[in-house]
Design a protein around this motif. Structure first.
Motif, PDB file in Angstrom:
ATOM      1  N   GLU A  74      14.595 107.720   8.044  1.00 25.01           N
ATOM      2  CA  GLU A  74      15.833 108.598   8.218  1.00 25.01           C
ATOM      3  C   GLU A  74      15.092 110.122   8.103  1.00 25.01           C
ATOM      4  O   GLU A  74      14.219 110.389   8.429  1.00 25.01           O
ATOM      5  CB  GLU A  74      16.339 108.803   6.233  1.00 25.01           C
ATOM      6  CG  GLU A  74      16.786 107.160   6.443  1.00 25.01           C
ATOM      7  CD  GLU A  74      17.480 107.415   4.790  1.00 25.01           C
ATOM      8  OE1 GLU A  74      17.246 108.759   4.237  1.00 25.01           O
ATOM      9  OE2 GLU A  74      18.751 106.375   4.320  1.00 25.01           O
ATOM     10  N   THR A  80      29.292 115.803  -0.054  1.00 19.19           N
ATOM     11  CA  THR A  80      29.373 116.435  -1.776  1.00 19.19           C
ATOM     12  C   THR A  80      30.478 117.440  -2.047  1.00 19.19           C
ATOM     13  O   THR A  80      30.962 117.209  -3.280  1.00 19.19           O
ATOM     14  CB  THR A  80      27.902 116.631  -1.619  1.00 19.19           C
ATOM     15  OG1 THR A  80      28.194 118.291  -0.799  1.00 19.19           O
ATOM     16  CG2 THR A  80      26.971 115.882  -1.600  1.00 19.19           C
ATOM     17  N   LYS A 140      20.429 111.640   9.638  1.00 20.65           N
ATOM     18  CA  LYS A 140      21.232 112.484   9.243  1.00 20.65           C
ATOM     19  C   LYS A 140      21.704 113.697   9.470  1.00 20.65           C
ATOM     20  O   LYS A 140      21.212 115.062  10.531  1.00 20.65           O
ATOM     21  CB  LYS A 140      20.857 112.034   7.745  1.00 20.65           C
ATOM     22  CG  LYS A 140      21.302 111.280   6.717  1.00 20.65           C
ATOM     23  CD  LYS A 140      20.498 110.854   5.645  1.00 20.65           C
ATOM     24  CE  LYS A 140      20.312 109.962   5.109  1.00 20.65           C
ATOM     25  NZ  LYS A 140      19.812 110.167   3.822  1.00 20.65           N
ATOM     26  N   ILE A 195      16.821 113.637  10.042  1.00 21.53           N
ATOM     27  CA  ILE A 195      17.774 114.657   9.588  1.00 21.53           C
ATOM     28  C   ILE A 195      18.000 115.360  11.396  1.00 21.53           C
ATOM     29  O   ILE A 195      17.220 115.659  12.376  1.00 21.53           O
ATOM     30  CB  ILE A 195      17.670 116.502   9.147  1.00 21.53           C
ATOM     31  CG1 ILE A 195      16.652 116.007   7.534  1.00 21.53           C
ATOM     32  CG2 ILE A 195      18.545 117.006   8.778  1.00 21.53           C
ATOM     33  CD1 ILE A 195      17.688 115.267   7.221  1.00 21.53           C
ATOM     34  N   ASN A 198      27.329 118.388   2.687  1.00 18.73           N
ATOM     35  CA  ASN A 198      26.995 117.158   2.224  1.00 18.73           C
ATOM     36  C   ASN A 198      25.027 117.604   2.332  1.00 18.73           C
ATOM     37  O   ASN A 198      25.278 118.912   1.880  1.00 18.73           O
ATOM     38  CB  ASN A 198      26.773 116.071   2.544  1.00 18.73           C
ATOM     39  CG  ASN A 198      26.220 116.175   4.905  1.00 18.73           C
ATOM     40  OD1 ASN A 198      25.916 117.340   5.197  1.00 18.73           O
ATOM     41  ND2 ASN A 198      26.526 115.564   5.204  1.00 18.73           N
ATOM     42  N   ASN A 199      24.222 116.617   1.480  1.00 20.36           N
ATOM     43  CA  ASN A 199      22.906 117.488   0.896  1.00 20.36           C
ATOM     44  C   ASN A 199      21.837 117.783   2.443  1.00 20.36           C
ATOM     45  O   ASN A 199      21.022 118.150   2.366  1.00 20.36           O
ATOM     46  CB  ASN A 199      22.511 115.679   0.690  1.00 20.36           C
ATOM     47  CG  ASN A 199      22.437 115.197  -0.679  1.00 20.36           C
ATOM     48  OD1 ASN A 199      23.436 116.338  -1.023  1.00 20.36           O
ATOM     49  ND2 ASN A 199      22.420 114.636  -0.811  1.00 20.36           N
ATOM     50  N   VAL A 200      22.578 118.054   4.044  1.00 20.89           N
ATOM     51  CA  VAL A 200      21.996 117.858   4.972  1.00 20.89           C
ATOM     52  C   VAL A 200      22.800 119.796   5.470  1.00 20.89           C
ATOM     53  O   VAL A 200      22.346 120.648   5.375  1.00 20.89           O
ATOM     54  CB  VAL A 200      22.901 117.156   6.360  1.00 20.89           C
ATOM     55  CG1 VAL A 200      21.927 118.448   7.537  1.00 20.89           C
ATOM     56  CG2 VAL A 200      21.584 115.784   5.835  1.00 20.89           C
ATOM     57  N   ASP A 254      30.898 111.601   7.561  1.00 18.47           N
ATOM     58  CA  ASP A 254      29.611 111.553   6.621  1.00 18.47           C
ATOM     59  C   ASP A 254      28.363 111.959   7.492  1.00 18.47           C
ATOM     60  O   ASP A 254      27.715 112.549   6.345  1.00 18.47           O
ATOM     61  CB  ASP A 254      29.397 110.980   5.428  1.00 18.47           C
ATOM     62  CG  ASP A 254      29.682 109.983   5.807  1.00 18.47           C
ATOM     63  OD1 ASP A 254      28.813 109.418   7.073  1.00 18.47           O
ATOM     64  OD2 ASP A 254      29.390 108.403   4.730  1.00 18.47           O
ATOM     65  N   ASN A 255      28.549 111.297   8.805  1.00 16.89           N
ATOM     66  CA  ASN A 255      27.003 111.214   9.185  1.00 16.89           C
ATOM     67  C   ASN A 255      26.196 111.493   8.601  1.00 16.89           C
ATOM     68  O   ASN A 255      24.978 111.443   9.094  1.00 16.89           O
ATOM     69  CB  ASN A 255      27.270 112.864   9.877  1.00 16.89           C
ATOM     70  CG  ASN A 255      28.738 113.174  10.631  1.00 16.89           C
ATOM     71  OD1 ASN A 255      28.453 111.797  11.633  1.00 16.89           O
ATOM     72  ND2 ASN A 255      28.288 114.118  11.330  1.00 16.89           N
ATOM     73  N   GLY A 256      25.787 109.937   7.714  1.00 16.02           N
ATOM     74  CA  GLY A 256      24.659 109.295   7.486  1.00 16.02           C
ATOM     75  C   GLY A 256      24.375 110.260   5.850  1.00 16.02           C
ATOM     76  O   GLY A 256      23.588 109.284   5.523  1.00 16.02           O
ATOM     77  N   SER A 257      24.865 111.212   5.350  1.00 15.45           N
ATOM     78  CA  SER A 257      25.059 111.418   4.385  1.00 15.45           C
ATOM     79  C   SER A 257      25.937 111.746   3.418  1.00 15.45           C
ATOM     80  O   SER A 257      27.158 112.320   4.114  1.00 15.45           O
ATOM     81  CB  SER A 257      24.026 112.797   4.004  1.00 15.45           C
ATOM     82  OG  SER A 257      23.907 113.362   2.670  1.00 15.45           O
TER      83      SER A 257
END
Length: 937
Positions: free
Chosen positions: A454, A573, A539, A456, A623-625, A567-570
């Protein structure tokens, strides 16, 4: 190639024929002769491979002979009401004919109808029921549609018998089609049917199968002709013609059968076979009737015998020899046509040769694999082959397989199988061989593989792919991404091969979302192909949400909904809501309920909005990214209006001239005014007193108010507060500030109102004569005054004009002598523009109006003052309407737009008595104060 032509099966001798010659295979005939040149033509083409026949061509000559002129046609005697047939009997002809009949003399032709019919098959004229008008001479006209020749028969007299009228009788069908009618595919079929009878019969048609006619079928000549265009298989069947009158009916029927010329379903292809092999050729054709088949070799018919057999369109020849080579034709034929399919047969006889398929000089194979060596010589007949390892002939073992087609297979090869291999081929015409060396290599191993990862967006990565291999092998690396080979030149911005000859590492720079997927490293060597793969998950921040819409809106909240983006992999949130108005710089985050919007929510309520402001909203996902791109903006939506909730700030003031209290404040921004009709309420009182004095200003941008009153002591402290209002009501006041009145004395102004009149003093019983000048006698006017008056007003004069005036006494006898004339000039007209930019404020019992002065043009009277008046006698509970006019020497100017003053508080009642006077005249100061005469109006 060369060509021969035949006519009716006999070769044409072109040598002694001056009318016929050939050009490039084409036969050219000049001075055509019907007797010598009619018939079936066919061309034969020859070359070294053989001969073939062309399609047949038919040459016919159209003609039409004359009727025998000496033939006199007998009269036809018939009773009235009887049916009759007049025969045409056309002369000899070739080509298609059409028929018509002349009645008595040209150009009177017989017109076909339900009673009369001309058959285009026989040419005869049919009259179902003879009437007296039919008596006369009838001549048959025959026309050849090819040659356009036309011939006429001798006339046939039609005479009525004198022995009475024919009674009624049932139909008798005189024209009917055959019991069996062959019809070619796509042709036009015409069926004729006509009956004699009294009364005249009616013709109708049907299919005995009960199937209705399709729309293409036409009825012509009062149903005597049935026409079926573009005839197809489904049109075949039994057709019935019915002739009917009140005496009975009669029917004729016949079957139309479907016929089609031959059409190929399977044709021949050129074939090369070795000597002693067997030939099998089959051709197939469709057609109705079913075609028959025949075969030609080099243009001559093949007769079945011995090695050569023909059955159902199939030709077989056993044990071919060289003499069987040549051009063959399959012929399919029925009575509607004949078709040819041609192909060449080559019978080969040659010694073995490996020139097109030699063994490779060096063959490499991985230890433990299976090796296949092919022995494919060209040989006719096929050669017998054997294999040698070195000088030893190979025999079949558990690992060694010798196939009948000459192929050698060695299973599970080892180093001991490395050697020189030779294939030897032999037939009756000779021998040949081919040799190659087999090299056995160690298996290749992948020593470093890529792993699932995975990563970024924007980062870089190296996917390893390294091997250990036999040094004798040539190695190449390639990479595939999602099934497509990577082009390192085209995609060099992101992909690069790194490492040495035994390393196929892949570097991916600045990875993007679309780089996520399956990567396969492919290793190709001389003897094998290996691969290894990994899944790369990329992601990134979420994609933009979509379809942001405002479901419901109030004065301070908005209910939003939206749809999620990728969501592009993530996983997403959470969401952030942003807003934009005409008063903000760009987009601003706004407060929501709930305060934190989690990734599963697709609705939220925005709070803390300003009333009566146009908003756009957008949503950003997280998201987390990180934060993603914002959604498209929602449609612009305005919040509802509300009472102002913001008071003016920075209230202060002071200064000015004597008897003035100057009050200032910071205006409320437009985005906080909460609605239309926004203005300010100014309240003030001397420090230490209880009652507030209020004033109202209707202009949102004004930030200053001046209260003038002679009773205001200089430099005296006042409590001051400023509030806001709009059409919804009054809002909050600011905090109280202390402001001091002015110290300096004021300056006073007064203006007079001047009216432009021409006034003349004189004795009673006088007349006034006036005119513009001596050159305009038609401008003379008179005014007579009876009674004890010494003053007269003359009206209706032209503005800004010199007038001469004279006075004379008069009695019943007429006027006396005129006085010496005087001259005077009328005033210029008043301005034709109203006062503009009117503003008003109200304080207690005083209304203050301000406006822009009206400036007179050069052709207009100067402004000397203003006229202010209300249009209503007002009560304490009404709104107010005020108009302002400029005054000048030339009279009143144009009135301003009416000013609407809405009642805002009880203080408005104090003003009612002031403006109830119809008009007030003020000086040129462009402002007016109107005060109530008493404390309570």
């Amino acid at each position: 190639s060369f060509f021969l032509w035949s006519l009716n099966g006999t070769l044409i001798d072109l040598g002694n024929d001056y009318r016929r010659h050939m050009s490039g295979g084409n036969l050219i005939i000049s001075n055509l002769d019907r007797d010598q040149d009619a018939g079936i033509y066919q061309c034969t083409a020859f070359n070294v491979r053989g001969a073939i026949l062309s399609r047949r061509a038919s040459l016919q000559f159209a003609y039409l002979d004359n009727f025998k002129t000496q033939t006199v046609r007998s009269a036809v005697n018939v009773r009235e009401g009887q049916g009759v047939v007049l025969l045409c009997g056309p002369p000899a002809y070739s080509g298609e004919l059409t028929f018509a009949w002349i009645f008595n003399e040209y150009p009177y032709f017989v017109q076909q109808d339900s009673r009369r019919f001309i058959s285009q098959e026989t040419g005869s004229l049919y009259i179902a029921k003879v009437e007296p008008s039919d008596v006369g001479n009838y001549t048959c006209v025959v026309n050849n549609t090819v040659t356009r020749e036309k011939v006429l028969s001798s006339p046939t007299p039609l005479v009525l018998r004198s022995d009475g009228v024919m009674g009624e009788y049932e139909p008798k069908i005189e024209v009917h089609f055959p019991d069996s009618v062959p019809a070619a595919k796509e042709s036009v079929v015409k069926l004729e049917c006509f009956a004699l009878g009294n009364p005249v019969p009616e013709i109708s048609w049907r299919r005995t199968s009960g199937v209705p006619f399709s729309s293409k079928v036409k009825m012509r000549n009062s149903n005597a002709v049935l026409e079926i265009p573009n005839f197809q298989q489904e049109d075949a069947g039994t057709y019935e013609c019915m002739a009917e009158n009140r005496r009975g009916k009669n029917a004729a029927r016949g079957r139309i059968s479907f016929h089609a010329k031959p059409h190929w379903l399977q044709t021949l292809t050129d074939t090369a076979l070795s000597i002693q092999e067997n030939l099998f050729w089959e051709c197939k054709a469709s057609g109705k009737p079913k075609p028959s088949y025949s075969w030609l070799k080099n243009g001559d018919t093949i007769a079945p015998e011995g090695r050569v057999q023909i059955e159902n369109g199939a030709l077989s020849i056993a044990a071919l020899n060289l003499s069987d080579s040549g051009m063959y034709q399959c012929v399919a034929e029925n009575k509607h046509g004949i078709i040819y399919s041609s192909a060449q047969l080559m019978v080969l006889a040659s010694p073995p040769s490996f020139s097109k398929s030699p063994l490779r000089a060096l063959l490499k194979a991985r230890s433990g694999s299976e090796v296949t060596l092919e022995c494919k010589p060209q040989a006719s007949p096929p050669a017998i082959s054997l294999w040698k390892k070195g000088n030893e002939i190979l025999q079949r073992t558990e690992r060694i397989t010798l196939l009948s087609n000459g192929t050698l297979k060695i299973a599970n090869v080892t180093k001991r199988d490395a050697a020189t291999y030779t294939c030897v081929a032999k037939n009756q015409f000779g021998t040949a061989s081919t040799t190659g060396r087999l090299l056995i290599t160690e298996p290749t191993r992948i020593t470093m593989r890529p792993t699932n990862m995975e990563i970024i967006v924007g980062e870089s990565i190296v996917l390893p792919c390294q091997i250990a291999c036999d040094p004798a092998l040539d190695v190449s690396f390639s990479w595939a991404f999602n099934g497509q080979l990577i082009d390192f030149q085209r995609d060099g911005d992101h992909f690069e091969r790194v490492g040495g000859t035994i390393s196929g590492d892949l570097m991916i720079r600045n990875i993007q979302l679309n780089h996520g997927g399956k990567y396969v490293c492919v290793i190709d060597t001389d003897v094998e192909s290996l691969s290894t793969s990994a899944i790369l998950v990329v992601k990134g921040p979420p994609g933009p949400p979509d379809k942001v819409s405002v479901e419901e809106i109030t004065d301070s909240t908005a209910q939003l909904s939206w749809t999620p983006g990728r969501d592009n992999g993530s996983p997403i949130t959470g969401y952030i809501v942003q807003a934009r108005t005409p008063f903000t710089v760009g987009w601003q985050a706004v407060d929501t309920v709930p305060e934190m919007i989690n990734g599963n929510m697709l609705t939220a309520t925005v709070v803390g909005l300003n009333a009566w402001v146009e908003y756009e909203f957008r949503v950003v996902a997280r998201n987390n990214v990180g934060l993603g791109e914002p959604s498209p903006a929602s449609a612009k939506t305005r919040t509802e209006d509300a009472i102002p909730d913001t008071a003016p700030t920075d209230v202060g003031g002071g200064g000015g001239t004597k008897s003035e209290l100057v009050i200032t404040w910071e205006p409320v921004p437009e985005e906080l005014q909460n609605g239309e009709g926004f203005g300010y309420i100014i309240a003030f009182r001397p420090v230490g007193t209880v009652m507030w004095t209020r004033a109202v200003i209707s202009t949102p941008g004004v930030a200053r108010y001046v209260f003038r009153n002679d009773t205001i002591p200089p430099f005296s402290p006042f409590d001051v507060k400023v509030g806001a209002y709009n059409n919804r009501g009054e809002g909050p006041f600011s905090s109280i500030a202390t402001v001091y009145s002015a110290e300096e004395a004021p300056c006073t102004l007064s203006l007079k109102s001047v009216f432009a009149l021409i006034k003349i003093s004189f004795l009673f019983r006088q007349q006034v004569v006036y005119w513009e000048d001596d050159t305009k006698p038609d401008t003379i006017g008179k005014v007579r005054i009876s009674g004890n008056y010494t003053l007269a007003n003359i009206t209706g004069l032209t503005a800004d004009t010199v007038y001469y005036l004279s006075v004379a006494a008069f009695n019943t006898a007429g006027p006396g002598p005129q006085s010496a004339p005087i001259n005077t000039t009328t005033k210029k007209p008043p301005p034709d523009r109203p006062p503009l930019n009117i503003q008003w404020t109200m304080i207690g019992s005083t209304l203050t109006l301000h406006w822009d002065p009206v400036v007179a043009m050069e052709t207009e009277s100067k402004v000397t003052g203003y006229l202010v008046g209300s249009t209503l006698h007002l009560s304490t509970s009404d709104n107010y309407l005020i108009q302002i006019k400029a005054m000048s020497e030339g009279g009143e100017g144009v009135g301003s737009e009416p000013i609407h003053i809405h009642k805002l508080s009880e203080s408005a009642a104090l003003f009612a008595s002031c403006i109830s006077f119809p008009f007030s005249t003020v000086d040129k100061s462009s402002s007016v104060h109107c005060s109530a005469p008493t404390g309570d109006a």
